[in-house]
Design an enzyme around this catalytic site. Structure first.
Site, PDB file in Angstrom:
ATOM      1  N   GLN A  30       0.821  -1.207   0.000  1.00  0.00           N
ATOM      2  CA  GLN A  30       0.000   0.000   0.000  1.00  0.00           C
ATOM      3  C   GLN A  30       0.859   1.262   0.000  1.00  0.00           C
ATOM      4  O   GLN A  30       0.623   2.194  -0.785  1.00  0.00           O
ATOM      5  CB  GLN A  30      -0.917   0.014   1.235  1.00  0.00           C
ATOM      6  CG  GLN A  30      -1.949  -1.098   1.273  1.00  0.00           C
ATOM      7  CD  GLN A  30      -2.915  -0.902   2.426  1.00  0.00           C
ATOM      8  OE1 GLN A  30      -3.864  -0.135   2.336  1.00  0.00           O
ATOM      9  NE2 GLN A  30      -2.661  -1.598   3.538  1.00  0.00           N
ATOM     10  N   ASP A  46      13.945   5.190  -6.991  1.00  0.00           N
ATOM     11  CA  ASP A  46      14.465   3.894  -7.402  1.00  0.00           C
ATOM     12  C   ASP A  46      13.844   2.860  -6.475  1.00  0.00           C
ATOM     13  O   ASP A  46      14.222   2.761  -5.303  1.00  0.00           O
ATOM     14  CB  ASP A  46      15.994   3.849  -7.284  1.00  0.00           C
ATOM     15  CG  ASP A  46      16.681   4.520  -8.457  1.00  0.00           C
ATOM     16  OD1 ASP A  46      15.978   4.884  -9.418  1.00  0.00           O
ATOM     17  OD2 ASP A  46      17.901   4.690  -8.404  1.00  0.00           O
ATOM     18  N   ALA A  78       7.358  -4.455   5.038  1.00  0.00           N
ATOM     19  CA  ALA A  78       7.136  -4.905   6.413  1.00  0.00           C
ATOM     20  C   ALA A  78       6.420  -6.242   6.408  1.00  0.00           C
ATOM     21  O   ALA A  78       5.706  -6.584   5.453  1.00  0.00           O
ATOM     22  CB  ALA A  78       6.312  -3.888   7.204  1.00  0.00           C
ATOM     23  N   TYR A 143       4.191  -9.446  16.570  1.00  0.00           N
ATOM     24  CA  TYR A 143       4.305  -8.386  15.565  1.00  0.00           C
ATOM     25  C   TYR A 143       4.819  -7.096  16.203  1.00  0.00           C
ATOM     26  O   TYR A 143       5.765  -6.471  15.707  1.00  0.00           O
ATOM     27  CB  TYR A 143       2.954  -8.156  14.897  1.00  0.00           C
ATOM     28  CG  TYR A 143       2.900  -6.916  14.042  1.00  0.00           C
ATOM     29  CD1 TYR A 143       3.630  -6.825  12.856  1.00  0.00           C
ATOM     30  CD2 TYR A 143       2.110  -5.826  14.409  1.00  0.00           C
ATOM     31  CE1 TYR A 143       3.582  -5.689  12.069  1.00  0.00           C
ATOM     32  CE2 TYR A 143       2.052  -4.689  13.626  1.00  0.00           C
ATOM     33  CZ  TYR A 143       2.788  -4.617  12.459  1.00  0.00           C
ATOM     34  OH  TYR A 143       2.736  -3.485  11.685  1.00  0.00           O
TER      35      TYR A 143
END
Length: 308
Positions: A30, A46, A78, A143
């Site tokens: 996203q 880049d 991630a 997480y």
């Protein structure tokens, strides 16, 4: 590698002063997609996808930074599978901490600004006040621990860096709450949605703007290196967020509030994900984005058939 000149202006809110090259890790997520859309004519991206930048190989990613002629580095990669991370903590930590730390050291060696995105999951979700950047951290699951370890490694690398903690990222791309709710709302008359988790939905477009502003700010003043918060406003529950998605989409689906205890998940979610974003606005000049306008833009993209 995808060489990506600006597709659309990002507002010119921060003056770069010259044409800047940014090495961006990520091409399909996203944030990466919105970076490609929103970088202006003063910046060339880049962008390195998985074929060129394997985030399970920290040394290889660091070598890309060492060999690059970029002026800044932005990490848009991630491991975000919150529940799966409970069984894959080693992999989550490799992607969210070990590799970003290696990149941070390579960037620091060249004094390149490094912009990295973290999460509200570094907090335990207690209380009802917005978390400030220097509030005590206490992640509830794997997480959050992996992202906190990444923050520590990047900070210890000692280079100019901006770590942007955010929450509830949504866009017209990939899998996220907006797209899930639209799909479910079109096929069901009623949904039960968690109402005791409160946070700020964050349009990926606004997060991309924030990353670009932070990169420009660090180029101008490396002393701004720090951890910041950037999330949408106003703070809202998942249930009320769903209601607004249905209202803006013209979908007739009733939402019934439930507590988190009625929707158990392998990983515990923080109940309080409110983030105090004042320091980011003061440092880089961008206020918290209004997620309701961001939602309108996302829905417009979806109606136009923006690739998912």
């Amino acid at each position: 590698m995808v060489a990506c000149p600006a597709a659309a202006p990002w507002g010119g809110r921060t003056a770069w002063g010259w044409i800047v090259k940014a090495l961006v890790f990520g091409t399909t997520g996203q944030l990466a997609r919105e970076l490609a859309r929103r970088a202006g004519p003063e910046i060339t991206l880049d962008m390195y996808g998985r074929d060129m930048a394997d985030f399970t190989d920290p040394a290889a990613c660091a070598a890309l930074v060492a060999a690059s002629d970029a002026d800044v580095v932005i990490n848009a990669v991630a491991y975000t599978a919150v529940d799966k991370a409970e069984d894959e903590e080693a992999l989550a930590t490799l992607i969210n901490a070990t590799t970003p730390t290696a990149i941070a050291h390579a960037a620091a060696a060249r004094r390149l600004p490094f912009v990295h995105v973290s999460t509200d999951y570094v907090f335990d979700g207690s209380g009802d006040q917005p978390w400030v950047p220097d509030a005590p951290t206490a992640p509830l699951g794997a997480y959050g621990r992996s992202k906190l370890a990444g923050e520590a490694g990047i900070t210890a690398a000692g280079g100019p860096h901006a770590i942007l903690r955010t929450s509830w990222v949504v866009s017209a791309h990939g899998r996220n709450f907006v797209k899930t709710m639209r799909q479910l709302g079109q096929s069901r008359d009623r949904l039960t949605i968690v109402a005791d988790q409160i946070g700020g939905p964050t349009p990926a477009a606004a997060l991309a703007d924030a990353c670009l502003a932070a990169a420009a700010g660090l180029l101008a003043d490396p002393g701004k290196a720090s951890i910041y918060h950037l999330a949408g406003h106003p703070d809202v529950s998942w249930a009320d967020f769903a209601r607004e998605i249905f209202a803006q989409s013209g979908i007739s689906c009733t939402v019934t509030d439930i507590p988190s205890s009625d929707y158990p998940t392998p990983a515990a979610r923080p109940l309080n994900s409110r983030l105090d974003c004042a320091a980011f606005e003061q440092a880089f000049g961008l206020p918290r984005p209004d997620w309701r306008q961001g939602l309108r833009d996302i829905l417009n993209d979806l109606e136009k058939g923006t690739p998912s």
